[in-house]
Design a protein around this motif. Sequence first.
Motif, short mmCIF file in Angstrom:
data_model
loop_
_atom_site.label_atom_id
_atom_site.label_comp_id
_atom_site.label_asym_id
_atom_site.label_seq_id
_atom_site.Cartn_x
_atom_site.Cartn_y
_atom_site.Cartn_z
N GLN A 514 0.81 -1.21 0.00
CA GLN A 514 0.00 0.00 0.00
C GLN A 514 0.85 1.27 0.00
O GLN A 514 0.34 2.35 -0.29
N GLU A 515 2.15 1.15 0.32
CA GLU A 515 3.01 2.33 0.27
C GLU A 515 3.16 2.86 -1.15
O GLU A 515 3.61 3.98 -1.36
N ASN A 516 2.80 2.04 -2.14
CA ASN A 516 2.90 2.44 -3.55
C ASN A 516 1.64 3.12 -4.06
O ASN A 516 1.52 3.37 -5.26
N ASN A 517 0.66 3.39 -3.16
CA ASN A 517 -0.63 3.96 -3.59
C ASN A 517 -0.53 5.46 -3.84
O ASN A 517 -1.22 6.26 -3.21
N THR A 518 0.36 5.87 -4.71
CA THR A 518 0.45 7.27 -5.12
C THR A 518 0.58 7.33 -6.64
O THR A 518 1.08 6.39 -7.28
N LEU A 519 0.13 8.45 -7.19
CA LEU A 519 0.20 8.64 -8.64
C LEU A 519 1.64 8.63 -9.11
O LEU A 519 1.97 8.09 -10.17
N GLU A 520 2.53 9.20 -8.28
CA GLU A 520 3.94 9.29 -8.64
C GLU A 520 4.57 7.90 -8.74
O GLU A 520 5.26 7.58 -9.71
N LEU A 522 3.04 5.01 -9.17
CA LEU A 522 2.45 4.29 -10.30
C LEU A 522 3.18 4.67 -11.60
O LEU A 522 3.55 3.81 -12.40
N THR A 523 3.39 5.98 -11.78
CA THR A 523 4.06 6.46 -13.00
C THR A 523 5.46 5.88 -13.14
O THR A 523 5.83 5.34 -14.19
N TRP A 524 6.24 5.97 -12.05
CA TRP A 524 7.64 5.53 -12.14
C TRP A 524 7.76 4.01 -12.26
O TRP A 524 8.69 3.49 -12.88
N TYR A 525 6.80 3.26 -11.68
CA TYR A 525 6.85 1.80 -11.81
C TYR A 525 6.53 1.39 -13.24
O TYR A 525 7.17 0.50 -13.80
N CYS A 526 5.48 2.03 -13.83
CA CYS A 526 5.16 1.74 -15.23
C CYS A 526 6.36 2.06 -16.13
O CYS A 526 6.70 1.31 -17.05
N LYS A 527 7.02 3.19 -15.86
CA LYS A 527 8.21 3.58 -16.64
C LYS A 527 9.31 2.54 -16.51
O LYS A 527 9.90 2.10 -17.50
N SER A 528 9.58 2.12 -15.26
CA SER A 528 10.64 1.13 -15.02
C SER A 528 10.32 -0.18 -15.71
O SER A 528 11.19 -0.80 -16.33
N TYR A 529 9.05 -0.63 -15.62
CA TYR A 529 8.65 -1.89 -16.25
C TYR A 529 8.86 -1.82 -17.76
O TYR A 529 9.41 -2.73 -18.38
N ALA A 530 8.38 -0.72 -18.38
CA ALA A 530 8.48 -0.59 -19.83
C ALA A 530 9.94 -0.56 -20.29
O ALA A 530 10.31 -1.24 -21.26
N GLU A 531 10.78 0.23 -19.60
CA GLU A 531 12.18 0.33 -20.00
C GLU A 531 12.88 -1.03 -19.93
O GLU A 531 13.63 -1.41 -20.82
N LYS A 532 12.60 -1.76 -18.86
CA LYS A 532 13.29 -3.03 -18.66
C LYS A 532 12.90 -4.05 -19.72
O LYS A 532 13.75 -4.71 -20.32
N ILE A 533 11.59 -4.18 -19.99
CA ILE A 533 11.14 -5.22 -20.93
C ILE A 533 11.47 -4.84 -22.36
O ILE A 533 11.83 -5.68 -23.19
N MET A 534 11.37 -3.52 -22.71
CA MET A 534 11.70 -3.10 -24.08
C MET A 534 13.19 -3.26 -24.36
O MET A 534 13.60 -3.57 -25.48
N GLU A 535 14.00 -3.02 -23.32
CA GLU A 535 15.45 -3.19 -23.49
C GLU A 535 15.79 -4.64 -23.84
O GLU A 535 16.68 -4.90 -24.64
N SER A 536 15.04 -5.58 -23.24
CA SER A 536 15.29 -7.00 -23.52
C SER A 536 15.00 -7.34 -24.97
O SER A 536 15.61 -8.24 -25.55
N PHE A 537 14.02 -6.66 -25.62
CA PHE A 537 13.65 -6.93 -27.00
C PHE A 537 14.29 -5.95 -27.98
O PHE A 537 13.92 -5.91 -29.15
#
Length: 652
Positions: A514-520, A522-537
Amino acid sequence: MKLYAFLFKNCFFIIFFCSTSIAANFNKLEIKTPVDSIINKYSKNTGEISEEEYKKLVDISYEYSDNMRFEDCENLNFFLLDIFKEDLKRVAMIYHLQGYNFARQRKNKQAESNYIKSAEIRRKIGENLLLNYTLSNLGKVYYDLGDYVKAIESYNEVLEVATKIDNKSTKALGLSGIAIVLSDQKKYNEALKYIRESTDNYQIINDSMGIGRNYYDIGEIKYLMKEKDSALYYFELSKVIGQTHKDELVVSYCLHRLGSIYFEQKKYKEAESYLLQSLARRKEMNYPLEAALSIIDLAKLYKKTQQYDRAATFALEALELSQQTEFLKGQYFATEILSEVYAEQHKFKEALQFYKEFKQIGDSLFSIEKNQKIEEFHTEIQIEKRTNALKLQHAKQKNMLLFICSALAVVAILITVYFLRLRARNKRKYEYRIKQQETEAEKQTLLGVYEERKRISRDVHDDLGSSLSGIKILSEMIFDKTNDPFLKEGHRKLLEMQTEVTQKVRDIIWTLNQENNTLEKLTWYCKSYAEKIMESFEIKTTIKIDSDIPLLEIDDDVRKNFFLCVKEAINNILKHAKASQVQMIFTYNNDIFKVEIRDNGKGFDKNNVKDFKNGIDNMKIRMDVIEGNFEINSDSGGTSVIFSKNIPQNRD
């Protein structure tokens, strides 16, 4: 981030105490003399110790503490206390010295006891200026103990005394102390207000060194608010002022923070230069804990740039320093780096050894942080109760004033108004008590839910996460030892599956917390997820984040469904789009939070989407659940997906 939160607190600790100690003004060679020789020298002529010699002994006590000769300092202080026990002014100073010595050792309970004794004597004899220095240090001790209520009380007394004696310097200290407490509670705007008022007081008395230290604190707050450019400006400014005044400690912290920001910006040469400069200064000043922090960041930098031998060397040095200073977080980060570096070098035995140490230290830290979190909840409740009590007291005083004014006008009207107000006040008090009980019950319930979710998250992380990590290490060992091409291909696919499962476990842990329940976040986690998976491909990814995204709390469902929609959109790109470029845009305008994902893939026909119809339907359903909007457009030039939701800043 937790390491930098500790760095901020630790920097304030050193800088704050340096600002309230007396600078040594004697020959440094005196410090090399054994304490027994100094005691023997002065014990023979105690009746003839002059004021100048007394000040010299006080300076020696400070120098012993600053050079970590804590036992020598304590012995000297006991000697001074014995020979000056009838002189209240000097006794107060000696208790202050003892408090400073214990605080430098982070023995906060002993420091608190001695500072309280010093403050009591100084109140009694009217040493208001020196009283303020003691109260400032006492406030910092309470801050380190996590007792924010007492810390604020100490700093408020500093402000009262400073106003009484019209002393801008100690008033600035009190304001800075309150700012640090507020910052630790993430009340950044209030903290900036206090720190700037403190800076105004330093400017009035032309204390540029105090201004420079405040600029560092402003930089730290700006860094925590994600305003990196502003933070860089204040750190550079503080560094220049520190170099002008030869304030080496502040300069070392500015260099460290500049290095860490450049590291985050992937400017590795600049980061390395600043961090090495910071480390050199800290070693020269004999500050092992601060040196350990610089070494840890250097080890991270070398690991990131694949200089694994250097990373291991620095991490081992950081581990040794952290063990010497009993710096648990330093040991935690050092063992984590070592386990990862040795795994990259295929030294799996060493990697497994340090990974086990990392897990053990992590469990200890989790227990400590859990207790601290509970204490913070209790502290916030106490602060809220005291605030409400003050508001109620203010309301009573206001009602009494109205009563007196009305009595002077008309007695008959006064009686009527009095009884009406009395009834209304009793009703308010009753409603207030009910509301307070409801608030207390709700907080206890939320605390229970929070702890349960933390337990589930921890169990998933420790049990399943540890097993997956073990599987990965064993699989890599088998992969290295196998020469059969068929088996190697099988093991490669197994490693890919394990990586995918590990990512899913991390997503579950992130969703539960629940400590992740902020808009900020959410934004940075989505960014981190996208960067990591796109880098793999090997897909070129451009991510733009609106600087105006506020620090807003959001519901579990909003956070979870937004992330799963983003994840589904990215997976569709990887499976179907055959794109070479992807752009993600996060914006917040007019209370609307929007995520747009574009690719330059082959696109699709909206009337023929049976291959991925389920994915599109799922994204639409998820956005409907949280009352959001979902749009998708596609042609031969690529596809655009938009997720948006109204999230107002001012919510009742």
